[in-house]
Design an enzyme around this catalytic site. Structure first.
Site: not given
Ligand SMILES: *Cc1c(COP(=O)(O)O)cnc(C)c1O
Length: 433
Positions: A145, A240, A268
Site C-alpha cells: 500500500y 516507501d 507516520k
Molecule cells: C500509511 C501508509 C501510506 C499512506 O500514508 P497516509 O499518511 O495515510 O496518506 C503510504 N505508504 C505506506 C507504506 C503506509 O503504510
C-alpha cells in the site's frame, strides 16, 4: 461483554454527517464485523474510549506513536509552537532543522521536501521519478500500500505480468495502464516486466518491509536484487518507508537492510502524531523539484510549524537514545514469543511475521508467508473472533488481519505480559463451537 453503548450511539450520529461515519475506512471495524470504538483520550501506552474502557494500545495510531501518546516533551513542543501562531505560509527555521535531522539519521538523503501525508509523499515521488527518467510506467508489488493516489490503487490482473486493473471505481484504465504489478519477494516477476517493457519503467516502489498485507518480511536478497535490477535498467528504486522510517532503525529500512534507494518516502512517525509526510533522496533527482526544477509540487500547509515541532521533537528523542531500537525489539520479541507459545499450547495454527517492533499474527497454516497470495488465505473469521475477545480484555489491536501490531517505548513488560495472558484466553475461545 464490552460496554460500548456510547460508541454505538456516536457511530450512528456520525453516519448522518460523515461519509461512512469515519474519516478513514479501516477505523469502521467493518473487517471484524463490528462497529468502531470512539476514543476519548490517550496517554502513554493507554487509550480510553467514551464508555470509560481502558486499553493497552498496540495500534499506536497505525505507527506514528512510537514514543507512546502525549509524550510530555512532544506535547510541550506543540504547545510552545502554537503560541507563536499555527501557520504562516512562509519558511521557518524549524523546517530546516527538520530536514537536517532527517539527513543526520538517514545519511543517504541529500535533499528533503515536506508534505502533509504519506499519500502525498508517494504521489510526489512517482511524479519526480517519471520526470527524472522521462518514462511513464512504474512497478509496485501486489499487497503493498502506498496511500490512496490513483496510480497506486491498482490490482494485478490475472497473472502478475498482465496490465493492472483499477482497484477502485474512479481510477481510469489509462492510469492503471502505467502501473505494473509484481509479486513481493519474487525478483523474477520484476525481471519479466523489465523484459516486457524495455526502457519504459521509471521506478520500482516497494515497502522494504511490507506492512499493509500484514507484516511480510523481505527475503535476504530481495531488496538488494531490486537495487541491482533497477540500476541496470536505469530506473529508480523508491523505498516507501512511511511505516519503516524511524521504526526499524534511525536510518529506517535502508540502514536496517543495508540497501540504499534513490528516493525514499516518509510519514507516520516523522509527524509525531501530526499530519506529515516527506519525500527525499539524492540531490541530482530532488533538485528537479519546483521552483529550482520543473517538477511541480506544492502545499499550503507543508512544513506546518506545529507538525514540524512534534516531528522534530520525536526524532530528537529517538536520536538521543542509542539503545532505542534494541529496547523496542526486545519488547516485540517477548510479545511474539509469548503469543507463539500460547498458539502452540492451545493448538491454533498461526504464522508470526516480525521485523524489529512491527509484527503480524496470521491465522494461517502456511509455515512461511512471503507474499500477498500467502497472506490472503488467512482465516479472517478467526481473526474477527480473536479481535473482539482481545478488545473485551482491554487489548487495542488492529481491526483487520492484514495490519501491523506495534510496540512503543511506553509499553512495559507488565503490559506485554497482560497481552500474552489475554492472547491465550482469546485463542482458547476460538476452539469453542
Ligand atoms: C500509511 C501508509 C501510506 C499512506 O500514508 P497516509 O499518511 O495515510 O496518506 C503510504 N505508504 C505506506 C507504506 C503506509 O503504510
Amino acid at each position: 461483554m464490552l460496554n460500548n453503548k456510547n460508541s454505538v450511539r456516536e457511530f450512528a450520529r456520525a453516519k448522518n454527517s460523515i461519509a461512512a461515519g469515519v474519516n478513514s475506512p479501516v477505523r469502521a471495524f467493518k473487517n471484524v464485523n463490528s462497529t468502531p470504538l470512539f476514543v476519548k483520550n490517550a496517554d502513554g501506552q493507554y487509550i480510553f474510549d467514551i464508555d470509560g474502557n481502558k486499553y493497552i494500545d498496540f495500534v499506536c495510531s497505525w505507527g506514528p506513536m512510537i514514543l507512546g501518546h502525549a509524550h510530555p516533551r512532544v506535547t510541550k513542543a506543540v504547545e510552545d509552537a502554537a503560541k507563536f501562531g499555527t501557520s504562516y505560509g512562509a519558511p521557518t527555521v524549524l523546517e530546516t532543522q527538520m530536514a537536517e535531522q532527517i539527513k543526520k539519521m538517514m545519511p543517504h538523503v541529500d535533499l528533503v521536501r515536506m508534505v502533509n501525508s504519506g499519500t502525498e509523499a508517494t504521489m510526489s515521488a512517482i511524479r519526480l521519478a517519471r520526470a527524472y527518467t522521462k518514462r511513464d510506467k512504474f512497478i509496485k508489488f501486489v499487497g503493498c500500500y502506498h496511500g490512496h493516489g490513483d496510480s497506486f490503487l491498482i490490482k494485478a490482473g490475472s497473472g502478475a505480468i498482465t496490465l493492472g486493473l483499477p482497484d477502485s471505481p474512479g481510477v481510469t484504465q489509462g492510469t492503471a495502464n502505467d502501473t505494473l504489478t509484481a509479486v513481493y519477494n519474487d525478483i523474477n516477476s520484476v525481471e519479466k516486466l523489465y523484459e516486457q517493457y524495455p526502457n519504459q519503467i521509471a521506478a520500482v516502489i516497494v515497502e522494504p518491509v511490507a506492512g499493509n498485507m500484514g507484516v511480510v518480511v523481505p527475503e535476504p536478497k530481495f531488496l538488494n536484487d531490486l537495487r541491482v535490477l533497477t540500476s541496470k535498467n536505469n530506473s529508480l528504486l523508491i523505498f516507501d518507508e512511511v511505516i519503516t522510517g524511524f521504526r526499524l532503525a534511525k536510518g529506517g529500512a535502508a540502514e536496517y537492510f543495508g540497501v540504499t534507494p534513490d528516493l525514499c518516502t516518509l510519514g507516520k512517525i516523522i509527524g509525531g502524531g501530526l499530519p506529515v509526510g516527506a519525500y527525499c533522496g539524492k540531490r541530482e533527482i530532488m533538485q528537479l523539484v519546483a521552483p529550482d526544477g520543473p517538477v511541480y509540487q506544492a502545499g499550503t500547509l507543508s512544513g506546518n510549524p506545529l507538525a514540524m515541532a512534534a516531528g522534530l521533537e520525536t526524532l530528537r528523542i529517538i536520536d538521543q537514545d542509542n539503545d532505542f531500537y534494541k529496547k523496542l525489539e526486545e519488547k516485540a520479541k517477548y510479545l511474539v514469543d509469548g503469543f507463539s507459545k500460547n498458539a502452540e499450547e492451545v493448538g491454533v495454527d498461526v504464522t508470526v511475521n516480525r521485523v524489529g517492533s512491527m509484527m503480524t499474527f496470521f491465522f494461517n497454516n502456511h509455515k512461511v508467508i512471503k507474499n500477498y497470495d500467502d497472506a490472503i488465505i488467512s482465516d479472517v473469521k478467526k481473526y474477527s473472533k480473536y479481535f473482539l475477545k482481545m478488545i473485551e480484555q482491554g487489548m487495542w489491536i488492529a481491526p483487520s488481519q492484514f495490519e501491523c501490531m506495534f510496540v512503543s517505548a511506553a509499553h512495559t513488560f507488565d503490559d506485554l505480559q497482560s497481552a500474552i495472558s489475554a492472547n491465550k484466553i482469546a485463542l482458547q475461545t476460538l476452539l469453542e463451537k
